[in-house]
Motif scaffolding. Structure first.
Motif, short mmCIF file in Angstrom:
data_model
loop_
_atom_site.label_atom_id
_atom_site.label_comp_id
_atom_site.label_asym_id
_atom_site.label_seq_id
_atom_site.Cartn_x
_atom_site.Cartn_y
_atom_site.Cartn_z
N GLU A 6 -42.60 -24.80 -88.04
CA GLU A 6 -43.72 -24.85 -89.00
C GLU A 6 -45.07 -24.90 -88.29
OE1 GLU A 6 -43.06 -24.53 -92.07
OE2 GLU A 6 -40.93 -25.05 -92.22
N CYS A 7 -45.04 -24.89 -86.96
CA CYS A 7 -46.29 -24.98 -86.18
C CYS A 7 -46.94 -23.60 -86.11
CB CYS A 7 -45.98 -25.52 -84.78
SG CYS A 7 -47.43 -25.66 -83.71
N ASP A 8 -47.82 -23.30 -87.05
CA ASP A 8 -48.41 -21.96 -87.13
C ASP A 8 -49.67 -21.80 -86.30
OD1 ASP A 8 -50.02 -23.57 -88.60
OD2 ASP A 8 -49.77 -22.51 -90.51
N VAL A 32 -45.20 -22.56 -79.25
CA VAL A 32 -44.34 -23.65 -79.70
C VAL A 32 -43.19 -23.09 -80.53
CG1 VAL A 32 -44.22 -25.70 -81.16
CG2 VAL A 32 -46.17 -25.38 -79.62
N ARG A 33 -43.52 -22.17 -81.44
CA ARG A 33 -42.48 -21.55 -82.26
C ARG A 33 -41.54 -20.72 -81.39
NH1 ARG A 33 -45.30 -18.80 -87.43
NH2 ARG A 33 -43.44 -19.50 -88.53
N HIS A 34 -42.08 -20.11 -80.37
CA HIS A 34 -41.26 -19.30 -79.46
C HIS A 34 -40.17 -20.16 -78.81
CE1 HIS A 34 -41.33 -15.95 -76.14
NE2 HIS A 34 -40.14 -16.14 -76.67
N TRP A 35 -40.55 -21.34 -78.29
CA TRP A 35 -39.55 -22.21 -77.66
C TRP A 35 -38.50 -22.66 -78.67
CZ3 TRP A 35 -38.05 -27.24 -78.71
CH2 TRP A 35 -37.17 -27.81 -77.79
N LEU A 37 -47.99 -30.12 -77.98
CA LEU A 37 -48.85 -29.06 -78.50
C LEU A 37 -48.78 -28.95 -80.01
CD1 LEU A 37 -47.96 -26.40 -75.79
CD2 LEU A 37 -50.26 -27.37 -76.16
N SER A 38 -47.66 -29.32 -80.60
CA SER A 38 -47.49 -29.18 -82.06
C SER A 38 -48.42 -30.09 -82.84
CB SER A 38 -46.04 -29.47 -82.44
OG SER A 38 -45.73 -30.85 -82.29
N ASP A 39 -49.00 -31.08 -82.18
CA ASP A 39 -49.88 -32.02 -82.89
C ASP A 39 -51.24 -31.40 -83.20
OD1 ASP A 39 -48.06 -34.08 -83.03
OD2 ASP A 39 -48.62 -34.90 -81.08
N THR A 95 -46.34 -12.96 -86.60
CA THR A 95 -45.38 -13.48 -85.65
C THR A 95 -45.20 -12.57 -84.46
OG1 THR A 95 -44.22 -14.49 -87.50
CG2 THR A 95 -43.05 -14.42 -85.42
N ASN A 96 -45.02 -13.14 -83.31
CA ASN A 96 -44.78 -12.41 -82.07
C ASN A 96 -43.50 -11.59 -82.17
OD1 ASN A 96 -43.66 -12.04 -79.31
ND2 ASN A 96 -45.59 -13.04 -78.74
N PRO A 97 -43.48 -10.32 -81.72
CA PRO A 97 -42.26 -9.50 -81.78
C PRO A 97 -41.07 -10.15 -81.07
CG PRO A 97 -44.17 -8.14 -81.24
CD PRO A 97 -44.63 -9.56 -81.20
N GLN A 98 -41.33 -10.85 -79.99
CA GLN A 98 -40.23 -11.52 -79.29
C GLN A 98 -39.58 -12.57 -80.19
OE1 GLN A 98 -42.64 -12.63 -75.69
NE2 GLN A 98 -40.82 -11.87 -74.59
N ILE A 99 -40.40 -13.27 -80.94
CA ILE A 99 -39.88 -14.30 -81.85
C ILE A 99 -39.06 -13.66 -82.96
CG2 ILE A 99 -40.55 -16.09 -83.49
CD1 ILE A 99 -42.96 -16.69 -81.75
N ILE A 100 -39.56 -12.53 -83.50
CA ILE A 100 -38.84 -11.83 -84.56
C ILE A 100 -37.44 -11.42 -84.07
CG2 ILE A 100 -38.78 -9.75 -85.98
CD1 ILE A 100 -40.70 -11.88 -86.95
#
Length: 861
Positions: free
Chosen positions: A781-783, A788-791, A701-703, A830-835
């Motif tokens: 860096e995958c914005d 993807v950032r979550h994982w 997915l990051s691609d 950014t997602n609150p869970q990620i924060i």
């Protein structure tokens, strides 16, 4: 050096000079030398000059490291103006006549050629003829017979110096003939020694009777300066009309201080018949009249006692005596203090009394009749025998060059170690040293190698012993041990007992650190064993080789992993997996094969590509699908643990492949995407399988939002495998049927991904070892895809929570702190869970490094 090490007189901290010599000896071509084209020879770098001391230290260190001298190394010393040597130990080396030709440019005072089996008589005699005038030490060992062979005299003088056979020239013939020869045909029968008037130490073994007769009659009279003479296992001349060995020619050696006649005298040894001659050697300090074993009828105790006492009184300087294997120590069986009145043989009493009047520095009593070595009041500082570990160690030290005796000593050592011997750290290191020495002293003796490796196994298999060796033994000694063990296995690779001993022993070293000096060679050997092992009869060898290989590639850097791949490891693992598909159940070998591939491909792009292609396109992925279907989906329930380990290892490997952008496009097929999505819900092996499936999908997915790819996947009418939601399908088929099955939408994958992450326990223990966070940090860096950032953030949070010391440090070293801090400043995106996960990671870092939460600067620790 620690206080404990000092207490035992040990240090595993090497001097700087030793470390420098080690570095040079282990990498001659990378330090002081250059490779010469295709000749496989070394020469000194331009403008390099070595003093005699440095040259000899390099050679000595090379040997101590367990390496074998060859023409390649000796070529360094062909020019005496750049590298001088005066002493060289070539024992058991692989040199040829070329080396002697190069060394002839030196002025050598001490030479050991014992065990150099690739030398010709002609080259040896010419070489020693040139060295003879200044030679003081010569050890020929069992090659002594080369000195007594006739040399061919060429029709035209002036042989070609470039010919490795080293033909005789007129100059060589004159040098060999000297003043004592009247014609060129006299350059045989050992007369090369006649020019060695300065010789002080001479060792000649296994001479035939005609050769020893010539030595006694024609040569010894001109070597009156010899102080140490070793004639072990020679067939010596006898007196006329008698079976008594004639030792009278030895009386011309008035300066003789050491005489070794091991196995050179009749086994039915009667000291009374030799005492008159031996008594004339009044300067003797060491006398060895030992034999392999006593046979036949023994002379009377009383006659031997009388001769023994007479000999002692005639040799006032004698401080070292070896009577191993003889019956001469029968009078030592019973200490006088323990004798009863009815034990009235006066020979016993007088001998004990006379013997106790002389204290020896050394007394050899190995395999003596009556086991006198078991006495408790032996009058010697050092005793050889089999009464205890000290005596066995002494025996190995003294007899390591005596084939049969040494093998018996090793057998006794093995039994002592197997029965649980425990000693001091100094004793443990000495035992390991002597095992290495005796194994290296005769690499082609299979009995010695098997016994030595078995002894080494029992020395280090105990956890306590292993801790002692790694705490107190030097790094050089550990390198010697692993090199010695490898050489034995490589030399006798057709002997299963040798391979079994070696493999089991290697399992108890610290891998891979203890064998980095032989890393490439060891990998090659293990791969050969794996390929050549029979699945039915040699499964143990295959399994243990695979275990060792896996441990060797697990923690090394990328260059070493690439080297393993270059040696065919990936291809071998694919071959092994393919062969295992013919079996009904998964087993430890199949599991370890996939685990090895997982480790080999870690951050090593070339090895990942080797896995994918194999012998044909999609080879690795096809094997993955086949193993997944046969062993995981359709495997028996009683083998569930192996099935889960197999799937974990396969998914870990595919995770490595997914980290390579140009290779992960191979996964953009409905069958693979559908499988990875279904495995997100797997509880196999805790979270491991689900975690790896998520990682693979995140890298894909990051691609970017490649709508064309996902539209292609969505429009496909299925996959080759109809996997159910939890990854346990009712059937699986080949890729050729990829037009039927379940269609995949990108949105469904993202939704399943988040559900899996939210289901995982943040405190889960992991069966994974990250050497770098770079692939995960790249996903931060995958914005364009927040899942993807979550994982990636969850992965970092899990690892820094469960293993904070290791992974907080790694995160800092690779710049991950600043990336995470930057994510906090972009919280509106950014997602609150990620924060929340990011804050937990930074808190873990602060706990490890002791920084205040509020004063910690961005990217700084």
């Amino acid at each position: 050096m620690s206080d404990n090490a000092a207490q035992y007189g040990l240090s595993n901290v090497e001097k700087l000079s030793v470390l420098c010599l080690d570095a040079i000896a282990l990498d001659l071509a990378g330090t002081i030398a250059l490779d010469i084209g295709k000749q496989n020879l070394l020469q000194l770098r331009n403008h390099f000059c070595l003093t005699r001391e440095i040259s000899e230290d390099i050679i000595s260190t090379f040997i101590k490291e367990g390496l074998v001298l060859s023409d390649r190394v000796i070529h360094l010393f062909r020019d005496s103006s750049k590298a001088k040597i005066s002493t060289i130990n070539l024992s058991n080396s692989r040199i040829t006549n070329w080396s002697l030709q190069w060394l002839a440019q030196q002025r050598l005072h001490a030479i050991d050629l014992s065990g150099c089996t690739e030398l010709s008589a002609q080259a040896v005699q010419i070489f020693l003829g040139r060295m003879a005038p200044h030679l003081k030490f010569l050890r020929m060992g069992s090659l002594a017979s080369l000195l007594f062979q006739d040399l061919p005299v060429p029709d035209n003088a002036g042989g070609d110096s470039g010919d490795p056979s080293w033909s005789c020239s007129d100059q060589d013939l004159n040098s060999l003939s000297g003043d004592h020869m009247s014609k060129p045909s006299d350059i045989c029968q050992g007369r090369v020694l006649l020019k060695a008037s300065n010789l002080r130490i001479l060792s000649l073994h296994r001479l035939k009777i005609e050769q020893s007769s010539r030595l006694f009659s024609d040569i010894l009279p001109f070597l009156s300066g010899v102080q140490q003479l070793d004639l072990s296992e020679c067939v010596l001349p006898v007196e006329k009309g008698s079976d008594v060995t004639d030792l009278s020619p030895l009386t011309v050696l008035r300066q003789l201080t050491s005489l070794v006649l091991y196995d050179a005298l009749p086994t039915r040894f009667d000291l009374a018949r030799y005492e008159p001659v031996l008594s004339q050697l009044t300067n003797l300090q060491h006398l060895d009249i030992s034999c392999l074993e006593a046979r036949g009828l023994y002379p009377s105790v009383s006659s031997q006692t009388t001769a023994f006492l007479s000999l002692l009184s005639s040799l006032p300087s004698l401080s070292s005596l070896d009577i191993s294997g003889t019956h001469l120590a029968r009078h030592l069986q019973t200490p006088r203090s323990s004798m009863s009145s009815q034990d009235g043989d006066r020979g016993y009493v007088e001998a004990s009394s006379g013997f106790s009047g002389r204290h020896f520095k050394f007394l050899g009593l190995w395999n003596c009749v009556g086991d006198p070595s078991r006495r408790t009041d032996l009058p010697a500082d050092v005793v050889t025998g089999d009464a205890n570990m000290t005596q066995i160690y002494n025996s190995l030290q003294m007899y390591k060059k005596r084939e049969h005796v040494c093998n018996d000593c090793l057998s006794n050592l093995y039994h002592e170690l197997r029965d649980g011997w425990r000693g001091t750290p100094l004793e443990h290191t000495r035992i390991l040293e002597i095992i290495c020495e005796v194994m290296r002293s005769n690499k082609h003796n299979i009995d010695r190698q098997i016994s030595g490796s078995a002894a080494m196994f029992h020395l280090i298999k105990c956890d306590a012993n292993r801790v002692i060796l790694h705490r107190y033994a030097s790094k050089r000694l550990l390198r010697q041990a692993t090199r010695t063990l490898y050489d034995a296995m490589n030399t006798h690779s057709a002997k299963k007992a040798m391979l079994r001993n070696g493999l089991l022993t290697f399992c108890h070293f610290d891998l891979p650190s203890d064998i980095m000096n032989i890393y490439s060679e060891m990998v090659k050997l293990l791969l050969n064993i794996i390929r050549q092992s029979d699945f039915t009869h040699d499964e143990f060898l295959q399994r243990i080789s695979l275990y060792l290989l896996n441990n060797l590639v697990r923690s090394v850097d990328n260059s070493d992993k690439l080297q393993v791949g270059n040696q065919g490891a990936v291809r071998t693992m694919l071959w092994l997996i393919k062969a295992k598909l013919s079996f009904d159940e998964t087993d430890e070998i199949l599991e370890m094969a996939w685990s090895t591939l997982w480790n080999i491909t870690d951050e090593t792009e070339d090895n990942c590509e080797r896995f994918l292609t194999g012998e044909n396109e999609e080879a690795g992925l096809n094997l993955f699908i086949q193993c997944y279907e046969k062993f995981y989906l359709n495997g028996s329930d009683h083998n569930r643990q192996n099935r889960e380990a197999l799937l974990r290892n396969m998914m870990g490997l595919l995770g490595n492949v997914s980290e390579v952008p140009r290779l992960r496009v191979r996964f953009l097929k409905p069958m693979y995407l559908n499988l990875f999505r279904s495995l997100l819900e797997s509880t196999c092996d805790g979270i491991e399988v689900s975690y790896h499936a998520a990682g693979i999908l995140c890298h894909i997915l990051s691609d970017g939002s490649n709508e064309a790819v996902w539209r292609h996947c969505s429009e496909s009418h299925g996959s080759s495998a109809s996997f159910t939601e939890d990854g346990n399908s009712s059937s699986a088929a080949s890729e050729s049927s990829c037009q039927s099955g379940i269609s995949i939408a990108k949105e469904r994958v993202l939704s399943s991904l988040v559900e899996a992450i939210n289901r995982w326990d943040l405190n889960s223990q992991r069966s994974i070892n990250y050497r770098s966070f770079k692939p995960i940090l790249a996903l931060l860096e995958c914005d364009h895809t927040v899942e993807v950032r979550h994982w990636a953030v969850w992965a970092l949070c899990n690892l820094t929570t469960v293993y904070p010391d290791k992974y907080c440090q790694l995160l800092h070293e690779e710049g991950g702190i600043q990336i995470l801090q930057n994510m906090l400043t972009e919280c509106e995106k950014t997602n609150p869970q990620i924060i929340k996960l990011v804050e937990l990671i930074l808190e873990n870092v602060r706990k490890v490094f002791g920084h205040d939460h509020h004063n910690m600067e961005v990217g700084q620790l």
